[in-house]
Write an enzyme that holds these catalytic residues in place. Structure first.
Site, mmCIF file in Angstrom:
data_model
loop_
_atom_site.group_PDB
_atom_site.id
_atom_site.type_symbol
_atom_site.label_atom_id
_atom_site.label_comp_id
_atom_site.label_asym_id
_atom_site.label_seq_id
_atom_site.Cartn_x
_atom_site.Cartn_y
_atom_site.Cartn_z
ATOM 1 N N ARG A 1 -8.171 -0.766 5.212
ATOM 2 C CA ARG A 1 -7.408 0.301 4.557
ATOM 3 C C ARG A 1 -6.122 -0.250 3.964
ATOM 4 N NH1 ARG A 1 -6.957 5.735 7.871
ATOM 5 N NH2 ARG A 1 -5.726 6.079 6.003
ATOM 6 N N ASP B 1 5.475 0.250 12.045
ATOM 7 C CA ASP B 1 4.231 -0.372 11.581
ATOM 8 C C ASP B 1 4.117 -1.836 12.003
ATOM 9 O OD1 ASP B 1 4.027 1.433 8.409
ATOM 10 O OD2 ASP B 1 3.667 2.005 10.481
ATOM 11 N N LEU C 1 8.895 6.767 16.879
ATOM 12 C CA LEU C 1 8.518 7.613 15.739
ATOM 13 C C LEU C 1 7.271 8.429 15.966
ATOM 14 C CD1 LEU C 1 10.611 5.690 14.257
ATOM 15 C CD2 LEU C 1 9.355 6.267 12.230
ATOM 16 N N LYS D 1 0.850 -1.210 0.000
ATOM 17 C CA LYS D 1 0.000 0.000 0.000
ATOM 18 C C LYS D 1 0.882 1.254 0.000
ATOM 19 C CE LYS D 1 -1.520 1.485 4.170
ATOM 20 N NZ LYS D 1 -1.226 2.887 4.513
ATOM 21 N N ASN D 2 1.937 1.241 0.829
ATOM 22 C CA ASN D 2 2.740 2.463 0.989
ATOM 23 C C ASN D 2 3.737 2.683 -0.134
ATOM 24 O OD1 ASN D 2 1.272 3.017 3.233
ATOM 25 N ND2 ASN D 2 2.866 2.421 4.707
ATOM 26 N N ARG E 1 0.781 14.034 13.338
ATOM 27 C CA ARG E 1 1.183 13.802 11.943
ATOM 28 C C ARG E 1 1.325 15.123 11.163
ATOM 29 N NH1 ARG E 1 -0.422 8.527 10.666
ATOM 30 N NH2 ARG E 1 1.021 8.609 8.926
ATOM 31 N N PRO E 2 2.158 16.049 11.622
ATOM 32 C CA PRO E 2 2.302 17.325 10.901
ATOM 33 C C PRO E 2 2.909 17.120 9.513
ATOM 34 C CG PRO E 2 4.027 17.089 12.518
ATOM 35 C CD PRO E 2 3.095 15.929 12.724
ATOM 36 N N ASP F 1 4.814 19.854 8.328
ATOM 37 C CA ASP F 1 5.671 21.055 8.286
ATOM 38 C C ASP F 1 6.944 20.833 7.479
ATOM 39 O OD1 ASP F 1 6.113 19.280 10.539
ATOM 40 O OD2 ASP F 1 7.758 20.611 11.063
ATOM 41 N N LEU F 2 7.494 19.618 7.536
ATOM 42 C CA LEU F 2 8.751 19.365 6.805
ATOM 43 C C LEU F 2 8.512 19.346 5.290
ATOM 44 C CD1 LEU F 2 10.213 16.570 9.115
ATOM 45 C CD2 LEU F 2 10.743 19.020 9.149
ATOM 46 N N CYS G 1 -4.208 12.007 13.284
ATOM 47 C CA CYS G 1 -4.949 10.737 13.243
ATOM 48 C C CYS G 1 -4.697 10.077 14.601
ATOM 49 C CB CYS G 1 -4.470 9.869 12.095
ATOM 50 S SG CYS G 1 -2.848 9.181 12.389
ATOM 51 N N ARG H 1 -4.596 10.555 5.257
ATOM 52 C CA ARG H 1 -3.594 11.621 5.333
ATOM 53 C C ARG H 1 -2.544 11.490 4.233
ATOM 54 N NH1 ARG H 1 -0.764 13.310 8.235
ATOM 55 N NH2 ARG H 1 1.308 12.894 7.677
HETATM 56 C C1 EPZ Z 1 4.709 6.802 6.493
HETATM 57 O O1 EPZ Z 1 3.940 7.798 7.097
HETATM 58 C C2 EPZ Z 1 3.794 5.595 6.373
HETATM 59 N N1 EPZ Z 1 2.649 5.938 5.522
HETATM 60 C C3 EPZ Z 1 3.321 5.175 7.764
HETATM 61 O O2 EPZ Z 1 2.528 4.012 7.612
HETATM 62 C C4 EPZ Z 1 4.537 4.845 8.607
HETATM 63 O O3 EPZ Z 1 4.114 4.529 9.914
HETATM 64 C C5 EPZ Z 1 5.485 6.052 8.653
HETATM 65 O O4 EPZ Z 1 5.836 6.449 7.307
HETATM 66 C C6 EPZ Z 1 6.769 5.751 9.400
HETATM 67 O O5 EPZ Z 1 7.428 4.665 8.813
HETATM 68 C C7 EPZ Z 1 2.815 5.981 4.182
HETATM 69 O O6 EPZ Z 1 3.894 5.734 3.659
HETATM 70 C C8 EPZ Z 1 1.601 6.325 3.367
HETATM 71 P P1 EPZ Z 1 6.750 10.186 8.460
HETATM 72 P P2 EPZ Z 1 4.474 9.323 7.097
HETATM 73 O O7 EPZ Z 1 6.535 11.471 7.717
HETATM 74 O O8 EPZ Z 1 5.262 9.591 5.885
HETATM 75 C C9 EPZ Z 1 7.143 13.395 11.912
HETATM 76 C C10 EPZ Z 1 0.622 2.697 7.811
HETATM 77 O O9 EPZ Z 1 0.272 2.053 8.768
HETATM 78 N N2 EPZ Z 1 6.927 14.394 10.848
HETATM 79 O O10 EPZ Z 1 7.907 9.324 8.095
HETATM 80 O O11 EPZ Z 1 3.308 10.195 7.407
HETATM 81 C C11 EPZ Z 1 5.894 12.556 12.131
HETATM 82 O O12 EPZ Z 1 5.007 13.186 13.019
HETATM 83 C C12 EPZ Z 1 1.153 4.097 7.982
HETATM 84 O O13 EPZ Z 1 0.634 2.272 6.629
HETATM 85 C C13 EPZ Z 1 7.004 15.739 11.168
HETATM 86 O O14 EPZ Z 1 7.224 16.111 12.336
HETATM 87 O O15 EPZ Z 1 5.441 9.312 8.354
HETATM 88 C C14 EPZ Z 1 6.470 11.286 12.710
HETATM 89 O O16 EPZ Z 1 6.689 11.475 14.107
HETATM 90 C C15 EPZ Z 1 0.917 4.582 9.386
HETATM 91 N N3 EPZ Z 1 6.798 16.671 10.203
HETATM 92 C C16 EPZ Z 1 7.828 11.153 12.020
HETATM 93 O O17 EPZ Z 1 8.134 12.461 11.488
HETATM 94 C C17 EPZ Z 1 6.542 16.314 8.893
HETATM 95 O O18 EPZ Z 1 6.384 17.199 8.042
HETATM 96 C C18 EPZ Z 1 7.822 10.156 10.860
HETATM 97 O O19 EPZ Z 1 6.752 10.528 10.011
HETATM 98 C C19 EPZ Z 1 6.481 14.930 8.576
HETATM 99 C C20 EPZ Z 1 6.678 13.994 9.562
#
Ligand code: EPZ
Length: 422
Positions: free
Chosen positions: A398, A306, A328, A23-24, A122-123, A125-126, A117, A93
């Site tokens: 999902r 995950d 994370l 999915k991802n 889940r910001p 900002d980056l 969520c 998201r």
């Molecule tokens: C991806 O989410 C996956 N989703 C998530 O899988 C997975 O848990 C996550 O990566 C971590 O491996 C998809 O790929 C669609 P991140 P993502 O941005 O990209 C912080 C599932 O079950 N952060 O790597 O949203 C954030 O809050 C889902 O399939 C910021 O602070 O995760 C988190 O603490 C759940 N600012 C950390 O970074 C930002 O702009 C990692 O988030 C972006 C992220």
């Protein structure tokens, strides 16, 4: 009417399960077709709710697609709308993945803020900071991201590793003017799947799979998207191996990429399970004694967040105390309370959970809160005495294709229940 899942005590599983596409990996690859001049063909696409939500969003923008038997043909050449609306984005998201490609191609777009969520705020900002460094002007108004500007290559340093943030910038950089360097990029196999698809389609990308990726932009020239196959879902694979582990059974996965889940396989071995890998198969064999486990979740290739909930379920059957630290996300222990309703003995302290085992579990009504937590409840329901009812089961669908059928093929006793509206 909403649905819940009845799970009856299924102490032993056996047989084979075919793993679906990831999915991802499918989500960013589908978003990347916004960059294409031609009809794109993606194969091994999982037929799961999140994929169908993103396809609904893209057709809302004017894309046309045909999705049958895991083959997706999608043509985005007639996109005539660049607003990703709240009604769709709020349900998933990962819709944020259309921001980079829409902005890169149309130089203006509006994407609803995804909101948090169950597992955290889940910001994004980056994502936004990086696009600004590429020359975009970003305003947040009425819950929407208004992005404008012709993107140019830039040196982007991610303060935190972000999977979809990395993917968004790779896609934006593909059409930008000049070269973009992403430092501290995510290295997940799903990011590699996206990079390889773009490279095969003529985008100049170096450093694929590393934490520094360099993309030479086409200065607005759309890409000639080459047919791409989605990689197997390493988290779905880990979840079915966890089903074998928690019931201490022998099961085999087919159509799986074992080197995408090395850290997970090592943890199974550390708990006493035997793992056999050959070609694209993985077999898990029973442990003589299930040993406790210590887990720290980390970015790839570390132990995946995950898979944290699933291992917590297994740990309830280990002989001793397991410790699980979630590094994370700030709130990814929603499954703890639900596992305790089944009889698990778990104590949390901030981001660390101590799981005391072995504890016999007894069936009860439990609530799914997020995709992976709900899979942990299914695993626990397999070994809980009597019947377990997992409510809000839509979370599961999902990200797990044909879940009930796959589990029943392994000998699990489960069925979908309908419940009158409360
Ligand atoms: C991806 O989410 C996956 N989703 C998530 O899988 C997975 O848990 C996550 O990566 C971590 O491996 C998809 O790929 C669609 P991140 P993502 O941005 O990209 C912080 C599932 O079950 N952060 O790597 O949203 C954030 O809050 C889902 O399939 C910021 O602070 O995760 C988190 O603490 C759940 N600012 C950390 O970074 C930002 O702009 C990692 O988030 C972006 C992220």
């Amino acid at each position: 009417m909403y649905k819940y899942l009845h799970i009856y005590h299924s102490p032993k599983l056996s047989g084979e399960v075919k793993i679906s596409g990831a999915k991802n990996a499918a989500l960013p690859l589908i978003a990347s077709t916004i960059l294409a001049k031609n009809e794109a063909l993606l194969s091994n696409v999982p037929n799961v709710a999140d994929v169908n939500t993103l396809l609904k969003l893209l057709s809302n923008l004017g894309a046309e697609f045909e999705f049958k038997k895991n083959i997706l043909k999608i043509d985005t050449s007639n996109i005539n709308n660049t607003t990703a609306v709240y009604e769709i984005v709020k349900t998933m998201r990962a819709s944020i993945l259309v921001l980079g490609p829409l902005l890169a191609r149309f130089h203006e777009c509006k994407v609803s803020l995804p909101g948090g969520c169950a597992i955290g705020t889940r910001p994004v900002d980056l994502h936004l900071k990086a696009l600004k460094e590429m020359g975009a002007s970003i305003a947040i108004e009425g819950g929407y991201i208004h992005a404008k500007g012709k993107l140019k290559g830039a040196d982007i340093i991610f303060d935190k590793v972000t999977v979809t943030g990395t993917e968004n910038i790779i896609m934006a950089a593909a059409l930008a003017k000049g070269t973009t360097r992403i430092i501290n990029a995510a290295k997940e196999p799903e990011v590699v799947n996206l990079c390889e698809a773009l490279k095969n389609s003529g985008v100049e990308i170096e450093g694929i799979g590393s934490d520094e990726i360099v993309i030479k932009g086409s200065d607005g020239e759309l890409i000639d998207f080459k047919a791409t196959s989605i990689i197997p879902d390493r988290i779905e694979a880990g979840t079915y191996l966890a089903a074998g582990a928690i019931t201490n059974s022998e099961i085999t996965l087919t159509n799986v990429e074992s080197n995408h889940l090395e850290s997970v396989l090592l943890k199974f071995k550390s708990m006493g399970f035997e793992i056999k890998t050959q070609n694209n198969q993985i077999t898990i064999l029973p442990a003589k004694e299930i040993k406790p486990v210590n887990i720290l979740t980390a970015e790839y290739p570390g132990f995946p967040t995950d898979m944290q909930a699933q291992f917590m379920a297994i740990a309830t059957q280990a002989n001793g105390v397991s410790t699980i630290e979630e590094r994370l996300f700030e709130n990814r222990f929603m499954h703890v309370q639900e596992l305790k309703r089944l009889g698990a003995n778990i104590k949390t302290n901030g981001k660390t959970a101590n799981v005391y085992g072995p504890t016999p579990l007894t069936g009860a009504d439990v609530m799914a809160t997020d995709l992976r937590a709900s899979s942990a409840l299914v695993l626990a329901g397999l070994i809980a005495k009597g019947e377990t009812k997992v409510h809000r089961i839509y979370h599961l669908f999902r990200g797990y294709e044909n879940l009930i059928e796959k589990f029943k093929n392994l000998g699990a006793k489960m069925k979908l229940g309908l419940e009158p509206l409360p």
